[in-house]
Enzyme design. Structure first.
Site, PDB file in Angstrom:
ATOM      1  N   SER A 165      36.509 -18.236 -54.680  1.00 49.55           N
ATOM      2  CA  SER A 165      37.139 -17.731 -54.156  1.00 49.55           C
ATOM      3  C   SER A 165      38.340 -19.078 -53.574  1.00 49.55           C
ATOM      4  O   SER A 165      38.687 -19.770 -54.434  1.00 49.55           O
ATOM      5  CB  SER A 165      37.274 -16.263 -53.635  1.00 49.55           C
ATOM      6  N   HIS A 172      36.112  -9.417 -58.961  1.00 52.12           N
ATOM      7  CA  HIS A 172      35.985 -11.230 -58.184  1.00 52.12           C
ATOM      8  C   HIS A 172      35.071 -10.851 -56.946  1.00 52.12           C
ATOM      9  O   HIS A 172      34.183 -11.439 -56.518  1.00 52.12           O
ATOM     10  CB  HIS A 172      36.870 -11.194 -57.727  1.00 52.12           C
ATOM     11  N   ASP A 229      37.773 -10.884 -64.338  1.00 51.83           N
ATOM     12  CA  ASP A 229      38.282 -10.883 -62.830  1.00 51.83           C
ATOM     13  C   ASP A 229      39.479 -10.904 -62.882  1.00 51.83           C
ATOM     14  O   ASP A 229      40.781 -11.010 -63.628  1.00 51.83           O
ATOM     15  CB  ASP A 229      37.801 -12.702 -62.946  1.00 51.83           C
TER      16      ASP A 229
END
EC number: 3.1.1.-
Length: 572
Positions: A202, A385, A351
């Protein structure tokens, strides 16, 4: 099973910890801690030189002590430009019976413009339950997986004193110089030929991807054996635009501020002076004094690219001074910055925060330019995610084991894999206790796992999924490719490959200056970079320091030949 007990534990711990604020006080915040300020003469040191050091008691959430050795070092590094001196802190965790030639450098997702949110502070034992800066803290719970292997864990403050969130090149320099610093720091006994692996997920993918891209030019002497990243923000402008109006829309402003802060000596206070409305400036102040979850709650679902926050309601993409910077920090855009070491990338097709196709496009472009990449797409509707990261951890550890063992990685080619099912937690890799740990972390984060996950379904139904412009599940198939052959049959892959084949093999020139239309905002663009200049409020480097930088070769490398090794450089 875990939710109730963990929630009860957190509540009890919170209530119990309140008296500790008065009884024991806090560990100083970074902006109030002299350790974070470099000594006089720091600009004249070499990259990776140690400026200060200390041994610490590492902890999670401020109160849960780690039973291992831990150090923090302040070291010399570079800002967004390789010839701009900077400095930052890294935290080093050394387990018992450590394999000191196995180093895993992790870029924790900080995702903020406030120095108080730095990973180094999140590692401190404060004696007080610390949950405000939860972004790096929940990931730190997972470091046990790497420490249990006997690997040394290195966690740099990759946003630097500017707290420059999303500034990839700056973070890449700081990751690489943290590896150099470890090898120079005597108490660690890290050998010069130590094997390094870099990892980030991320917000941590941005510095990781750029560290991999800059390695050969910036730190070619490092023995990096592999890279890993997932949920990757490879195209900052696209990602920030797609987040606008979504639950985590505060990242739109935070990301734009971070990139501009990294180049403050070139563009000044550009956003503040030229883009933001009065309401936008109020939001800017919040970003510069909040960690990510506080900012997300404050601006949940806000649309920043609107007349309320930006003059004339213009989009970020309409400001050439800003797009110039985001272009420079887009991975895969410049062939000369192509990673050469084995690289594992993984991303959920659905995502809900960072679009799959921009990461896939980067993997294709890297592959076309000679990279050795395995890009894994998880196409299950159940993976989003955070869950994609957690359920991939066993396979990430296995990948790192293979890299440290120098096993073949697809013969130097690229492998694009599609996994339609959720990863099964293989207890033969890590053991049953780590499965329980991950499930507990998932419960803390409030993420649901299972068929028809309500989170992803609600995102798709509301039209706020960043992949709404194209989800190509039906055409994705696993394939092995060589440079120039593309990656998979998605439209973005075809577009990237067509572009590759139509262009000459000449390298794209990296823009070295801001467009002439750029207007610097004030004379303080040239001010000295003094002791974290308004420390923790996003103010960045000043150009006066760049004059103190050393000359660099065409490869931008500096191997610190003139510096003393394996000791702390003192300039008090």
């Amino acid at each position: 099973m875990y939710s109730t007990s963990l929630l009860r534990w957190l509540v009890v711990a919170l209530v119990s910890a309140v008296p500790l604020v008065t009884a024991y006080g806090f560990v100083p915040y970074p902006q109030n801690d002299a350790f974070y300020y470099p000594p006089d003469g720091w600009q004249n040191t070499e990259r990776g030189d140690i400026l200060k050091d200390r041994k610490i008691q590492a902890a999670t959430l401020g109160i849960l002590k780690w039973n291992l050795d831990a150090w923090q070092v302040l070291y010399r590094t570079s800002g967004a430009r390789p010839n701009t001196p900077s400095y930052t802190v890294t935290t080093v965790l050394v387990p018992y019976n450590a394999k000191r030639d196995h180093v895993v450098t992790i870029a924790s997702p900080e995702n903020s413009n406030f120095i108080q949110c730095a990973p180094s502070y999140a590692f401190r034992h404060t004696g007080v339950l610390e949950i405000a800066n939860f972004e790096p803290r929940w990931e730190q719970m997972l470091y046990t997986l790497f420490l249990a292997e006997g690997w040394v864990v290195n966690a740099p403050d990759h946003e630097g004193p500017e707290s420059a969130f999303s500034a990839g090149r700056l973070g890449g320099h700081m990751m690489l110089d943290s590896m150099r610093a470890l090898q120079k720091y005597g108490p660690l006994n890290i050998p010069d030929n130590a094997m390094h692996i870099g990892h980030g997920y991320s917000g941590g993918s941005t510095p990781t991807g750029w560290a991999a891209s800059l390695l050969e030019r910036y730190a070619p002497e490092l023995n990096v054996v592999g890279w890993s990243m997932g949920g990757s923000m490879t195209d900052p402008l696209y990602t920030l635009d797609s987040l606008d109006g979504n639950p985590t829309s505060s990242l739109v402003l935070a990301g734009a501020l971070g990139i501009v802060d990294a180049y403050r000596d070139e563009v000044g206070n550009y956003l503040h002076d030229n883009v933001l409305t009065d309401e936008g400036k109020i939001a800017e102040k919040v970003m510069r004094n909040s960690c990510v979850y506080e900012a997300v709650i404050r601006y949940f679902g806000a649309t920043f690219q609107s007349e309320r926050y930006m003059k004339d309601g213009r989009k970020l993409s309409s400001f050439p001074e800003l797009t110039h910077l985001t272009d420079m920090n887009t991975m895969g855009r410049y062939p000369q910055y192509t990673p050469k070491k084995p690289f594992r990338m993984f991303h959920a097709l659905h995502d809900e925060e960072i679009a799959w196709h921009q990461a896939n496009k980067t993997a294709v472009e890297w592959c076309n330019n000679g990279a050795n990449v395995n890009f894994i797409t998880f196409s299950s509707n159940d993976l989003v995610h955070v869950t994609t990261y957690l359920w991939n951890l066993p396979y990430l550890v296995q990948y790192m084991r293979d890299r440290f063992s120098n096993k073949d990685f697809y013969g130097g080619n690229c492998q694009f894999d599609v996994e339609p099912n959720n990863p099964l937690f293989d207890t033969s890799i890590l053991g049953e206790r780590f499965k329980e740990l991950l499930e507990a972390v998932l419960d803390i984060l409030g993420k649901k796992i299972g068929p028809k996950d309500s989170i992803i379904l609600n995102m798709i139904k509301s039209g706020k999924n960043p992949n709404k412009g194209g989800v190509w599940n039906d055409v994705l198939k696993s394939t092995t490719v060589s440079p120039g052959e593309g990656g998979n049959k998605s439209p973005e892959s075809k577009k990237a490959t067509k572009k590759y084949k139509s262009e000459s093999k000449a390298e794209k020139k990296q823009p070295d200056s801001i467009p002439s239309s750029s207007s610097k905002s004030s004379s303080d663009n040239k001010s000295a970079h003094a002791k974290y200049h308004a420390h923790g409020h996003g103010h960045g480097h000043a150009s006066s320091n760049s004059n103190n930088g050393h000359s660099h070769s065409a490869k931008e490398s500096s191997t610190s030949k003139g510096s003393s090794r394996r000791h702390v450089a003192r300039f008090m």
